[in-house]
Design a protein around this motif. Structure first.
Motif, PDB file in Angstrom:
ATOM      1  N   ARG A 406       0.834  -1.194   0.000  1.00 51.32           N
ATOM      2  CA  ARG A 406       0.000   0.000   0.000  1.00 51.32           C
ATOM      3  C   ARG A 406       0.872   1.250   0.000  1.00 51.32           C
ATOM      4  O   ARG A 406       0.663   2.177  -0.778  1.00 51.32           O
ATOM      5  CB  ARG A 406      -0.877  -0.024   1.229  1.00 51.32           C
ATOM      6  CG  ARG A 406      -1.824   1.112   1.316  1.00 51.32           C
ATOM      7  CD  ARG A 406      -2.708   0.895   2.540  1.00 51.32           C
ATOM      8  NE  ARG A 406      -4.045   1.350   2.277  1.00 51.32           N
ATOM      9  CZ  ARG A 406      -4.435   2.593   2.467  1.00 51.32           C
ATOM     10  NH1 ARG A 406      -3.582   3.462   2.918  1.00 51.32           N
ATOM     11  NH2 ARG A 406      -5.669   2.949   2.182  1.00 51.32           N
ATOM     12  N   LEU A 409       2.507   1.728  -3.333  1.00 51.43           N
ATOM     13  CA  LEU A 409       1.609   2.277  -4.350  1.00 51.43           C
ATOM     14  C   LEU A 409       1.385   3.764  -4.124  1.00 51.43           C
ATOM     15  O   LEU A 409       1.358   4.549  -5.075  1.00 51.43           O
ATOM     16  CB  LEU A 409       0.270   1.527  -4.340  1.00 51.43           C
ATOM     17  CG  LEU A 409       0.341   0.088  -4.850  1.00 51.43           C
ATOM     18  CD1 LEU A 409      -0.962  -0.648  -4.563  1.00 51.43           C
ATOM     19  CD2 LEU A 409       0.648   0.045  -6.339  1.00 51.43           C
ATOM     20  N   ILE A 410       1.252   4.142  -2.859  1.00 50.36           N
ATOM     21  CA  ILE A 410       1.080   5.570  -2.573  1.00 50.36           C
ATOM     22  C   ILE A 410       2.320   6.347  -2.998  1.00 50.36           C
ATOM     23  O   ILE A 410       2.220   7.407  -3.618  1.00 50.36           O
ATOM     24  CB  ILE A 410       0.778   5.798  -1.068  1.00 50.36           C
ATOM     25  CG1 ILE A 410      -0.615   5.259  -0.746  1.00 50.36           C
ATOM     26  CG2 ILE A 410       0.881   7.273  -0.720  1.00 50.36           C
ATOM     27  CD1 ILE A 410      -1.002   5.380   0.709  1.00 50.36           C
ATOM     28  N   TYR A 412       4.354   5.538  -5.256  1.00 50.05           N
ATOM     29  CA  TYR A 412       4.368   5.544  -6.719  1.00 50.05           C
ATOM     30  C   TYR A 412       3.494   6.665  -7.243  1.00 50.05           C
ATOM     31  O   TYR A 412       3.879   7.397  -8.159  1.00 50.05           O
ATOM     32  CB  TYR A 412       3.889   4.189  -7.255  1.00 50.05           C
ATOM     33  CG  TYR A 412       3.884   4.091  -8.756  1.00 50.05           C
ATOM     34  CD1 TYR A 412       2.698   4.121  -9.482  1.00 50.05           C
ATOM     35  CD2 TYR A 412       5.068   3.966  -9.455  1.00 50.05           C
ATOM     36  CE1 TYR A 412       2.696   4.034 -10.859  1.00 50.05           C
ATOM     37  CE2 TYR A 412       5.084   3.878 -10.846  1.00 50.05           C
ATOM     38  CZ  TYR A 412       3.892   3.910 -11.538  1.00 50.05           C
ATOM     39  OH  TYR A 412       3.902   3.818 -12.905  1.00 50.05           O
ATOM     40  N   ALA A 413       2.320   6.822  -6.616  1.00 49.34           N
ATOM     41  CA  ALA A 413       1.424   7.901  -7.025  1.00 49.34           C
ATOM     42  C   ALA A 413       2.095   9.251  -6.809  1.00 49.34           C
ATOM     43  O   ALA A 413       2.016  10.147  -7.648  1.00 49.34           O
ATOM     44  CB  ALA A 413       0.112   7.823  -6.243  1.00 49.34           C
ATOM     45  N   GLN A 416       4.446   9.960  -9.543  1.00 50.46           N
ATOM     46  CA  GLN A 416       3.764  10.372 -10.778  1.00 50.46           C
ATOM     47  C   GLN A 416       3.374  11.836 -10.692  1.00 50.46           C
ATOM     48  O   GLN A 416       3.498  12.580 -11.671  1.00 50.46           O
ATOM     49  CB  GLN A 416       2.512   9.521 -11.020  1.00 50.46           C
ATOM     50  CG  GLN A 416       2.799   8.048 -11.201  1.00 50.46           C
ATOM     51  CD  GLN A 416       3.883   7.794 -12.214  1.00 50.46           C
ATOM     52  OE1 GLN A 416       3.800   8.222 -13.365  1.00 50.46           O
ATOM     53  NE2 GLN A 416       4.924   7.122 -11.803  1.00 50.46           N
ATOM     54  N   ILE A 417       2.905  12.248  -9.523  1.00 52.29           N
ATOM     55  CA  ILE A 417       2.519  13.648  -9.357  1.00 52.29           C
ATOM     56  C   ILE A 417       3.729  14.546  -9.565  1.00 52.29           C
ATOM     57  O   ILE A 417       3.663  15.577 -10.235  1.00 52.29           O
ATOM     58  CB  ILE A 417       1.905  13.883  -7.959  1.00 52.29           C
ATOM     59  CG1 ILE A 417       0.559  13.159  -7.864  1.00 52.29           C
ATOM     60  CG2 ILE A 417       1.741  15.367  -7.672  1.00 52.29           C
ATOM     61  CD1 ILE A 417      -0.027  13.130  -6.476  1.00 52.29           C
TER      62      ILE A 417
ATOM     63  N   PRO B 292      -6.288   0.518  -3.441  1.00 52.43           N
ATOM     64  CA  PRO B 292      -5.137   1.177  -4.067  1.00 52.43           C
ATOM     65  C   PRO B 292      -4.846   0.643  -5.462  1.00 52.43           C
ATOM     66  O   PRO B 292      -4.527   1.424  -6.370  1.00 52.43           O
ATOM     67  CB  PRO B 292      -3.968   0.879  -3.128  1.00 52.43           C
ATOM     68  CG  PRO B 292      -4.500   0.140  -1.981  1.00 52.43           C
ATOM     69  CD  PRO B 292      -5.952  -0.035  -2.124  1.00 52.43           C
ATOM     70  N   VAL B 296      -4.777   2.868  -8.824  1.00 53.49           N
ATOM     71  CA  VAL B 296      -3.624   3.027  -9.716  1.00 53.49           C
ATOM     72  C   VAL B 296      -4.030   2.704 -11.153  1.00 53.49           C
ATOM     73  O   VAL B 296      -3.700   3.430 -12.086  1.00 53.49           O
ATOM     74  CB  VAL B 296      -2.444   2.149  -9.252  1.00 53.49           C
ATOM     75  CG1 VAL B 296      -1.368   2.090 -10.310  1.00 53.49           C
ATOM     76  CG2 VAL B 296      -1.873   2.673  -7.953  1.00 53.49           C
ATOM     77  N   TRP B 419      -3.982  11.389 -10.114  1.00 53.89           N
ATOM     78  CA  TRP B 419      -3.122  10.818  -9.073  1.00 53.89           C
ATOM     79  C   TRP B 419      -3.367  11.489  -7.726  1.00 53.89           C
ATOM     80  O   TRP B 419      -3.345  10.844  -6.686  1.00 53.89           O
ATOM     81  CB  TRP B 419      -1.650  10.942  -9.475  1.00 53.89           C
ATOM     82  CG  TRP B 419      -1.244  10.034 -10.579  1.00 53.89           C
ATOM     83  CD1 TRP B 419      -0.988  10.389 -11.864  1.00 53.89           C
ATOM     84  CD2 TRP B 419      -1.056   8.607 -10.528  1.00 53.89           C
ATOM     85  NE1 TRP B 419      -0.643   9.288 -12.604  1.00 53.89           N
ATOM     86  CE2 TRP B 419      -0.678   8.181 -11.816  1.00 53.89           C
ATOM     87  CE3 TRP B 419      -1.165   7.657  -9.507  1.00 53.89           C
ATOM     88  CZ2 TRP B 419      -0.411   6.844 -12.116  1.00 53.89           C
ATOM     89  CZ3 TRP B 419      -0.889   6.318  -9.808  1.00 53.89           C
ATOM     90  CH2 TRP B 419      -0.525   5.937 -11.110  1.00 53.89           C
ATOM     91  N   GLU B 420      -3.590  12.794  -7.765  1.00 53.61           N
ATOM     92  CA  GLU B 420      -3.809  13.498  -6.498  1.00 53.61           C
ATOM     93  C   GLU B 420      -5.094  13.050  -5.822  1.00 53.61           C
ATOM     94  O   GLU B 420      -5.133  12.874  -4.608  1.00 53.61           O
ATOM     95  CB  GLU B 420      -3.815  15.018  -6.724  1.00 53.61           C
ATOM     96  CG  GLU B 420      -2.404  15.571  -6.770  1.00 53.61           C
ATOM     97  CD  GLU B 420      -2.327  17.051  -7.077  1.00 53.61           C
ATOM     98  OE1 GLU B 420      -3.325  17.601  -7.594  1.00 53.61           O
ATOM     99  OE2 GLU B 420      -1.271  17.630  -6.822  1.00 53.61           O
ATOM    100  N   LEU B 422      -6.357  10.197  -6.058  1.00 54.23           N
ATOM    101  CA  LEU B 422      -6.114   8.849  -5.527  1.00 54.23           C
ATOM    102  C   LEU B 422      -5.454   8.924  -4.159  1.00 54.23           C
ATOM    103  O   LEU B 422      -5.830   8.223  -3.226  1.00 54.23           O
ATOM    104  CB  LEU B 422      -5.239   8.037  -6.485  1.00 54.23           C
ATOM    105  CG  LEU B 422      -4.830   6.652  -5.977  1.00 54.23           C
ATOM    106  CD1 LEU B 422      -6.049   5.761  -5.823  1.00 54.23           C
ATOM    107  CD2 LEU B 422      -3.822   5.997  -6.905  1.00 54.23           C
ATOM    108  N   ILE B 423      -4.469   9.795  -4.049  1.00 56.89           N
ATOM    109  CA  ILE B 423      -3.767   9.952  -2.771  1.00 56.89           C
ATOM    110  C   ILE B 423      -4.763  10.356  -1.682  1.00 56.89           C
ATOM    111  O   ILE B 423      -4.758   9.799  -0.589  1.00 56.89           O
ATOM    112  CB  ILE B 423      -2.667  11.024  -2.866  1.00 56.89           C
ATOM    113  CG1 ILE B 423      -1.628  10.647  -3.907  1.00 56.89           C
ATOM    114  CG2 ILE B 423      -2.050  11.267  -1.514  1.00 56.89           C
ATOM    115  CD1 ILE B 423      -0.388  10.053  -3.368  1.00 56.89           C
ATOM    116  N   LEU B 426      -6.872   7.434  -0.709  1.00 59.00           N
ATOM    117  CA  LEU B 426      -6.179   6.425   0.081  1.00 59.00           C
ATOM    118  C   LEU B 426      -5.832   6.943   1.461  1.00 59.00           C
ATOM    119  O   LEU B 426      -5.862   6.198   2.431  1.00 59.00           O
ATOM    120  CB  LEU B 426      -4.911   5.968  -0.643  1.00 59.00           C
ATOM    121  CG  LEU B 426      -5.173   5.204  -1.939  1.00 59.00           C
ATOM    122  CD1 LEU B 426      -3.854   4.817  -2.595  1.00 59.00           C
ATOM    123  CD2 LEU B 426      -6.003   3.959  -1.682  1.00 59.00           C
TER     124      LEU B 426
END
Lengths: 437, 439
Positions: A406, A409-410, A412-413, A416-417, B292, B296, B419-420, B422-423, B426
């Motif tokens: 988890r 993945l966070i 990774y996000a 990307q940002i 998650p 993604v 992506w933001e 998603l963060i 989560l």
């Protein structure tokens, strides 16, 4: 089982999300959730450096290899006061790590042993070197080895292992100590459990499910890493081609009057854009490493499940044998032949035996049955204990995996940002230059 | 309506006087008319009196030289006409497919709004096909050889490779045709060309007859006698030629780079789609990680969509404009060549005349003077058009490159937003779990 069962501390997850969020801000993302074991309370562990050495190997040939510096220092108990004490250090090479791990695998067959970083670079996107002596590879391996040591140090069972402690503290003589344990004898049975094809009559559904999950996870992570490498390759191409704009804008600006300055500066921004990809992909390697760790973890899970299968099988075999012996006894006692036995056949063919012979045979059988019952009891206990300890570790692993992946993945996000932001920045700068044309 | 217009100058081509306005007049205001015929008051806006005698006389030649000087002054602000004083607006839109037994083709609606006196009505609406635009361009080139005529989109497309009736192709072509017409309408000389007027107004554009009246092809520059060699091209025209060559090269390079980027992006997109798919397939074996992973996968999909849009936009808006400019450069080079020819002819005739004069004292023949006029006017027109072309080019490329930057920014912004969120999702879940843990 070699562990001191003394300090089997339970997990105290103290503010772990805080740790991981500050860690994600730094480039090296270590999503290791450090749980407070007795060992970690005592000492800090670090793999600080890597160095090239040359020496003679076992076949007396000259070879070059890398050694890694392990630093240990007592954990800070007094905050703030003065400089931290100098660490104790020793050097280890990769093969010694491998030896340690094999030892742990054999000694704790019911524990999912943390994996080592890969021996050879795999799943590389082609720009990255696959050479073991490449400094980037060595650096990533250093991080991986440190991760391995920390995983062991924070494991409730493994952290108490004496040889692990020696690995961290005794440079010379450690190898001998390990070999003295005679663990290599157990290596064979270990291999047997992994490769054998045997069928268990009453498989434990939980373990079957876990093995299946582990196989699925292995497949999906392999796929992910493969495709990711291709994605990285392509993205590299996209960014780098933009660099050509830099050159042509510069050339073009030479023949322009009012447009010249704007074009020239925009060209510089295109060069900047093209250069961004190097850092972006470098950072992404950390994410790939996190996935790889779990890819290798699946092998460890699989081997625990297989070991359980073997134990279960041996238990079933023992039970079956006992049943068969008891039946034989019954037949001997009553004279009926229900179960075919060679002895019974031969006695039929060549005449019945004497009363004496029968009694001695019965006595031997009774002995065997008693032994068989002992064996069965042992196997039963072994199996129960294995199941209990293994399942406990599996639960611990599942929780760890969920949390780690988890976080991965966070992060990774977040990567990307950051990539998007960088892109926007550079194109905005270019746009400003175009506007000034 | 008759305007007490000044006498036509030879440089404007052989046209009925009433239909020609001096090039300079359009640079500032529509000609100020004094009805009353007092020649003294009929003047060009810049104040230069107009000779009513034969255009080819030496005195008018003198005027021409003066005009040239004033031309320089006006050239400094080529935008003056297009910003405040626009009185002719044209638009190309509304493509429609026509199917007949003979052929299938597309027509476009050409709408005109104008306050110009040359037009009987203030508004017009006609339908035209590519052939008609082609006709117009040829006519403009023939009748205004000293001016830079804007380019049309490519005429021929490989039938197998490009779908002539696909939405993208038609839209790209339509935008180019619209641009072409707008450029012509903004041009101080070309916009008054009767062929343009006919194109904009006549319901059924019959190319073979009727307009023959207007198409008295200027033989002056078109049929230049060959075989004359140019002595010395003025430096500024040399510079123009060199500029065009280099610029052409650079445009070619930019086109190649843009195409390469499109290709790389397309391949990246293919891999990225597969990548997102793996995350989706992973969801099935997980519980806690479901959200998650789905997140993604979703973000990757959004990024794919943004990237696809970027690629489409670049194909439709960026590449065609580059190609148009390459065509433009070609046509400008042609005009430069014609200018060279015209100068060469003049020099050749002049030399011949001088020799004859030395021999038998014949006065300077009319043709030589005519040639000289032609060259002078050609140079003047070309210089004026060049400046305006440079200015328009600067504007066009500024816009082109700025929109390229905008599109890239846009693409990244879409991705970042996904992506933001998603963060956020989560992290909310994380705080949710923490509070339930401590409870």
């Amino acid at each position: 089982m070699m562990a001191d069962s003394g300090s089997n501390e339970e997990v105290a997850v103290i503010g772990n999300t805080d740790i991981t969020s500050t860690e994600t801000e730094s480039n090296i993302i270590n999503t290791m959730v450090e749980r407070e074991t007795a060992l970690l309370r005592k000492m800090e562990i670090n793999v600080a450096e890597a160095e090239k050495r040359t020496g003679k190997n076992t076949v007396n040939m000259q070879e070059t290899y890398t050694v890694y510096l392990i630093e240990t220092r007592p954990a800070e108990t007094v905050p703030g006061g003065g400089a931290p004490a100098a660490p104790d250090t020793l050097w280890r090479r990769y093969s010694e790590f491998e030896l340690l791990r094999t030892f742990l695998l054999v000694t704790y067959p019911y524990i999912i042993i943390p994996p080592l970083p890969e021996k050879r670079a795999e799943f590389q996107w082609h720009k990255l070197a696959a050479d073991n002596l490449d400094p980037d590879f060595v650096e990533r391996r250093r991080v991986g080895l440190e991760n391995f040591l920390l995983r062991v140090a924070s494991h409730p069972v493994l952290s108490n292992d004496k040889l692990y402690f020696l690995f961290l503290t005794e440079e010379k003589g450690w190898r001998e100590a390990v070999l003295e344990t005679g663990f290599q004898d157990k290596v064979d049975s270990r291999l047997k459990s992994l490769s054998a094809m045997f069928r268990v009559k009453n498989p434990d559904k939980r373990f079957t499910a876990m093995k299946q999950y582990s196989d699925e996870l292995n497949t999906v992570i392999s796929q992910l890493l493969r495709v990711r490498a291709r994605v990285a390759d392509r993205l590299y191409g996209v960014y780098k081609v933009h660099g050509n704009y830099g050159r042509v804008f510069s050339e073009w600006s030479a023949i322009e009057k009012e447009m010249g300055d704007g074009l020239q500066s925009a060209g510089h921004h295109m060069d900047t854009y093209a250069a961004q990809i190097d850092d972006i992909l470098e950072e992404e390697e950390h994410y790939a490493d996190q996935l790889k760790e779990y890819l290798f973890y699946t092998d460890a899970v699989r081997s625990v499940c297989k070991k359980h299968e073997l134990i279960q099988y041996e238990l079933e075999m023992a039970a079956q044998e006992l049943v068969s012996k008891k039946q034989q006894r019954e037949e001997l006692a009553t004279g009926t032949v229900r179960v075919f036995s060679l002895k019974g056949m031969t006695s039929k063919l060549f005449g019945t035996e004497s009363q004496e012979q029968r009694e001695s045979r019965l006595a031997a059988l009774e002995q065997s049955i008693q032994e068989g019952e002992e064996t069965l009891k042992e196997k039963n206990t072994e199996c129960k204990e294995f199941v209990q300890m293994a399942w406990q570790d599996i639960e611990r692993f599942k929780e760890q995996k969920d949390k780690d992946l988890r976080e991965a993945l966070i992060s990774y996000a977040i990567m990307q940002i950051s990539t998007c932001k960088k892109g926007i920045q550079v194109w905005s700068n270019a746009k400003d230059c175009f506007n000034k044309m | 309506m008759s305007v007490g217009a000044p006498r036509a100058l030879a440089s404007s081509g052989q046209k009925p006087i009433t239909e020609i306005l001096h090039p300079l007049s359009a640079a500032e205001e529509p000609l100020s008319v004094t009805i009353g015929g007092d020649k003294q008051e009929v003047a060009l806006t810049n104040g230069t009196p107009v000779e009513t005698s034969s255009p080819a006389s030496t005195s008018s030649l003198f005027n021409r030289l003066q005009l040239d000087d004033d031309l320089e002054a006006d050239v400094r602000d080529p935008y003056a006409d297009s910003t405040e004083m626009r009185d002719l607006f044209v638009t190309v839109d509304d493509p429609k497919k026509h199917v007949s037994t003979m052929e299938t083709y597309i027509t476009y609606r050409v709408s005109t709004k104008t306050s110009r006196v040359e037009f009987d009505l203030p508004e017009y609406c006609v339908r035209r096909r590519y052939q008609d635009f082609d006709w117009l361009r040829i006519k403009l080139e023939d009748s205004q050889p000293t001016h830079l005529i804007p380019p049309l989109p490519e005429k021929f497309v490989m039938k197998g490779v490009v779908d002539r009736f696909s939405e993208e192709f038609v839209e790209t072509r339509m935008k180019a045709l619209d641009k072409f017409l707008k450029r012509v309408a903004d041009h101080p000389v070309l916009s008054f060309n009767p062929h343009l007027t006919a194109f904009l107004t006549v319901k059924d554009l019959n190319k073979r007859q009727g307009l023959a009246l207007l198409s008295k092809v200027g033989e002056s520059v078109k049929h230049v006698a060959g075989g004359y060699k140019l002595r010395a091209r003025p430096a500024e025209f040399c510079a123009m030629g060199e500029y065009l060559d280099t610029f052409n090269q650079k445009l070619g390079t930019i086109d190649r780079i843009a195409q390469r980027i499109l290709k790389e992006q397309s391949e990246y997109l293919t891999e990225l789609r597969e990548y997102g798919g793996v995350y989706s397939s992973w969801v099935g074996s997980e519980e806690e990680l479901r959200r998650p992973l789905e997140g993604v996968a979703g973000c990757v999909t959004t990024s794919c969509g943004a990237l696809e849009d970027l690629g489409d936009n670049m194909s439709l808006d960026f590449l065609p404009v580059l190609r148009e400019y390459v065509l433009y450069l070609e046509s400008i080079k042609n005009v430069l060549r014609k200018r060279d020819q015209s100068q060469a002819e003049y020099e050749g005739r002049l030399e011949a005349a001088i020799l004859r004069k030395q021999e038998d004292r014949t006065p300077m023949p009319l043709e030589v003077e005519k040639c000289q006029d032609k060259v002078e006017c050609f140079n003047a027109d070309l210089k004026a058009d060049w400046e305006r072309w440079q200015s328009n080019k600067r504007h066009d490329f500024k816009q082109l490159l700025t929109s390229m930057a905008d599109r890239n920014i846009n693409s990244y912004e879409k991705s970042q937003a996904a992506w933001e969120s998603l963060i956020t999702l989560l992290q909310d879940k994380q705080t949710e779990d923490k509070t339930s843990e401590t409870n």
